[in-house]
Design a protein around this motif. Sequence first.
Motif, PDB file in Angstrom:
ATOM      1  N   ALA A  59     -77.337  43.342  16.114  1.00  0.00           N
ATOM      2  CA  ALA A  59     -77.016  44.422  17.051  1.00  0.00           C
ATOM      3  C   ALA A  59     -76.845  45.738  16.298  1.00  0.00           C
ATOM      4  CB  ALA A  59     -75.747  44.079  17.830  1.00  0.00           C
ATOM      5  N   GLU A  60     -76.204  45.696  15.148  1.00  0.00           N
ATOM      6  CA  GLU A  60     -76.024  46.904  14.335  1.00  0.00           C
ATOM      7  C   GLU A  60     -77.372  47.436  13.854  1.00  0.00           C
ATOM      8  OE1 GLU A  60     -73.415  45.531  11.311  1.00  0.00           O
ATOM      9  OE2 GLU A  60     -71.600  45.666  12.557  1.00  0.00           O
ATOM     10  N   ALA A  61     -78.287  46.518  13.532  1.00  0.00           N
ATOM     11  CA  ALA A  61     -79.625  46.938  13.110  1.00  0.00           C
ATOM     12  C   ALA A  61     -80.370  47.588  14.270  1.00  0.00           C
ATOM     13  CB  ALA A  61     -80.401  45.736  12.574  1.00  0.00           C
ATOM     14  N   TYR A  62     -80.287  46.993  15.459  1.00  0.00           N
ATOM     15  CA  TYR A  62     -80.949  47.577  16.633  1.00  0.00           C
ATOM     16  C   TYR A  62     -80.378  48.948  16.960  1.00  0.00           C
ATOM     17  CZ  TYR A  62     -83.797  43.566  18.073  1.00  0.00           C
ATOM     18  OH  TYR A  62     -84.754  42.590  18.140  1.00  0.00           O
ATOM     19  N   GLN A  63     -79.076  49.118  16.764  1.00  0.00           N
ATOM     20  CA  GLN A  63     -78.435  50.410  17.053  1.00  0.00           C
ATOM     21  C   GLN A  63     -79.013  51.519  16.189  1.00  0.00           C
ATOM     22  OE1 GLN A  63     -74.256  49.524  16.535  1.00  0.00           O
ATOM     23  NE2 GLN A  63     -74.249  48.095  18.268  1.00  0.00           N
ATOM     24  N   LYS A  64     -79.458  51.173  14.987  1.00  0.00           N
ATOM     25  CA  LYS A  64     -80.010  52.174  14.073  1.00  0.00           C
ATOM     26  C   LYS A  64     -81.352  52.720  14.565  1.00  0.00           C
ATOM     27  CE  LYS A  64     -78.066  50.042   9.882  1.00  0.00           C
ATOM     28  NZ  LYS A  64     -78.443  49.388   8.604  1.00  0.00           N
ATOM     29  N   ILE A  65     -82.105  51.886  15.291  1.00  0.00           N
ATOM     30  CA  ILE A  65     -83.481  52.283  15.632  1.00  0.00           C
ATOM     31  C   ILE A  65     -83.685  52.494  17.135  1.00  0.00           C
ATOM     32  CG2 ILE A  65     -84.429  51.157  13.584  1.00  0.00           C
ATOM     33  CD1 ILE A  65     -85.105  49.402  16.790  1.00  0.00           C
ATOM     34  N   TRP A  66     -82.634  52.255  17.936  1.00  0.00           N
ATOM     35  CA  TRP A  66     -82.762  52.326  19.403  1.00  0.00           C
ATOM     36  C   TRP A  66     -83.036  53.760  19.852  1.00  0.00           C
ATOM     37  CZ3 TRP A  66     -82.956  47.625  21.514  1.00  0.00           C
ATOM     38  CH2 TRP A  66     -82.953  47.496  22.902  1.00  0.00           C
ATOM     39  N   TRP A  67     -83.917  53.921  20.812  1.00  0.00           N
ATOM     40  CA  TRP A  67     -84.244  55.233  21.354  1.00  0.00           C
ATOM     41  C   TRP A  67     -83.467  55.497  22.633  1.00  0.00           C
ATOM     42  CZ3 TRP A  67     -90.354  55.069  21.063  1.00  0.00           C
ATOM     43  CH2 TRP A  67     -90.728  55.101  19.706  1.00  0.00           C
ATOM     44  N   ASP A  68     -83.416  56.752  23.046  1.00  0.00           N
ATOM     45  CA  ASP A  68     -82.762  57.089  24.313  1.00  0.00           C
ATOM     46  C   ASP A  68     -83.420  56.365  25.482  1.00  0.00           C
ATOM     47  OD1 ASP A  68     -81.032  58.764  22.987  1.00  0.00           O
ATOM     48  OD2 ASP A  68     -82.161  60.598  23.439  1.00  0.00           O
ATOM     49  N   GLU A  69     -84.743  56.169  25.388  1.00  0.00           N
ATOM     50  CA  GLU A  69     -85.477  55.487  26.471  1.00  0.00           C
ATOM     51  C   GLU A  69     -85.308  53.972  26.421  1.00  0.00           C
ATOM     52  OE1 GLU A  69     -88.721  58.270  24.722  1.00  0.00           O
ATOM     53  OE2 GLU A  69     -86.737  57.592  24.046  1.00  0.00           O
ATOM     54  N   GLY A  70     -84.782  53.451  25.313  1.00  0.00           N
ATOM     55  CA  GLY A  70     -84.610  52.010  25.176  1.00  0.00           C
ATOM     56  C   GLY A  70     -85.200  51.472  23.888  1.00  0.00           C
ATOM     57  N   SER A  71     -85.553  50.201  23.893  1.00  0.00           N
ATOM     58  CA  SER A  71     -86.133  49.548  22.726  1.00  0.00           C
ATOM     59  C   SER A  71     -87.462  50.201  22.349  1.00  0.00           C
ATOM     60  CB  SER A  71     -86.375  48.066  23.021  1.00  0.00           C
ATOM     61  OG  SER A  71     -87.317  47.511  22.136  1.00  0.00           O
ATOM     62  N   PRO A  72     -87.640  50.613  21.080  1.00  0.00           N
ATOM     63  CA  PRO A  72     -88.921  51.208  20.678  1.00  0.00           C
ATOM     64  C   PRO A  72     -90.117  50.318  20.995  1.00  0.00           C
ATOM     65  CG  PRO A  72     -87.282  51.561  18.981  1.00  0.00           C
ATOM     66  CD  PRO A  72     -86.656  50.635  19.986  1.00  0.00           C
ATOM     67  N   LEU A  73     -89.989  49.023  20.731  1.00  0.00           N
ATOM     68  CA  LEU A  73     -91.114  48.118  20.991  1.00  0.00           C
ATOM     69  C   LEU A  73     -91.491  48.116  22.466  1.00  0.00           C
ATOM     70  CD1 LEU A  73     -91.898  44.664  19.575  1.00  0.00           C
ATOM     71  CD2 LEU A  73     -91.726  44.895  22.037  1.00  0.00           C
ATOM     72  N   ILE A  74     -90.499  48.091  23.352  1.00  0.00           N
ATOM     73  CA  ILE A  74     -90.781  48.088  24.786  1.00  0.00           C
ATOM     74  C   ILE A  74     -91.381  49.421  25.212  1.00  0.00           C
ATOM     75  CG2 ILE A  74     -89.798  47.861  27.093  1.00  0.00           C
ATOM     76  CD1 ILE A  74     -89.677  45.269  25.603  1.00  0.00           C
ATOM     77  N   VAL A  75     -90.771  50.517  24.776  1.00  0.00           N
ATOM     78  CA  VAL A  75     -91.242  51.849  25.170  1.00  0.00           C
ATOM     79  C   VAL A  75     -92.674  52.081  24.691  1.00  0.00           C
ATOM     80  CG1 VAL A  75     -90.872  54.328  24.868  1.00  0.00           C
ATOM     81  CG2 VAL A  75     -88.915  52.813  25.222  1.00  0.00           C
ATOM     82  N   LEU A  76     -92.948  51.732  23.442  1.00  0.00           N
ATOM     83  CA  LEU A  76     -94.289  51.924  22.891  1.00  0.00           C
ATOM     84  C   LEU A  76     -95.311  51.024  23.584  1.00  0.00           C
ATOM     85  CD1 LEU A  76     -93.274  52.208  19.153  1.00  0.00           C
ATOM     86  CD2 LEU A  76     -94.374  54.009  20.495  1.00  0.00           C
TER      87      LEU A  76
END
Length: 344
Positions: A59-76
């Motif tokens: 969770a801490e790792a995801y917090q470092k890379i999370w975008w305002d729109e959500g998960s980068p992988l999902i958004v991309l």
Amino acid sequence: MSKGVLLVNLGSPDSTDPKDVKKYLDEFLMDERVIDVPLWARNIIVRGIVLNTRPKKSAEAYQKIWWDEGSPLIVLSERLRDKIDGLTSVPIVLAMRYGKPNIKSGLQELKDKGVDEVLIFPLYPQFAMATTETILVLAEKLRKEHFPEMSFTSVPAFYNHPDYIRVLSNSIAERLKGIDFQHLLFSYHGVPERHIKKSDVTKSHCQIDGSCCKTPSAAHQFCYRHQCYETTRLVAEYLELKENTYSVSFQSRLGFDPWLQPYTDRTIERFGKQGMKKLAIVTPAFVSDCLETLEEIAMEGEEIFHEVGGKEFTVVPCLNDRDDWSQVLSRWIDEWALSKPVEV
């Protein structure tokens, strides 16, 4: 027959809350093609050990890379879907193997659009039992149980397709233009060595000894290791990279069983200790930037490099929703929709 496409990527937690990360990791790691041990053993490993220790750290790792729109992988992935949808003549729906939107909901969306002939499109260049195979197995299970009127076709691994090699190579060249790097590291997601042998249709070819991947065999159709090295070879050829200026490594190992080597973190460390100052890295096993590229490579990898004396650490972004990549995928899809074989 009405045709449609289901793009499938890995997936992501709903949020960076440890509870959501734990739910996601449970679905992911309990997949028998990810941790391929008997159910009782998988329960002990995942629910008895990993899920009691890893969710908070992840969770801490995801917090470092999370975008305002959500998960980068999902958004991309959504951006890629939208671009392809605007270029193709058939419905395009996005699903994730783990998390939301799931494959069942994606198939239901296609059904609601009147689709009964589906192209299952795993967004993985190289075949692996923990990626492409698990998608196809689950999709077929869902078809039999809930969508018997549908028929499926799947896109084979495209690791060596000239279009993919061209786009990947151009993305590397664009990122590294004007950068005086000393070495280009191709970092692929790791898998246990046993997965390579389990996927060997010949039951004898794969020895993981440095030579079998270069020796022609029917095993290569499903050999992740061979396909990683072949992608690298073709890109190096396209970019006219000099010998010894590039190499392959594997990241993201889990547990104590032997995984494909050399390991990315140790390779980065070794380069730095040997005096290398300028390293570039690309991650061709992923088409969308995600935790493994944005945090494990771009953050942790750079930190390792700097700690051992490295100076410049350049990361090549994934293909994401590049225009040329979107155009290639839309063309492959249109060829299929026109009843032409997808030449991958």
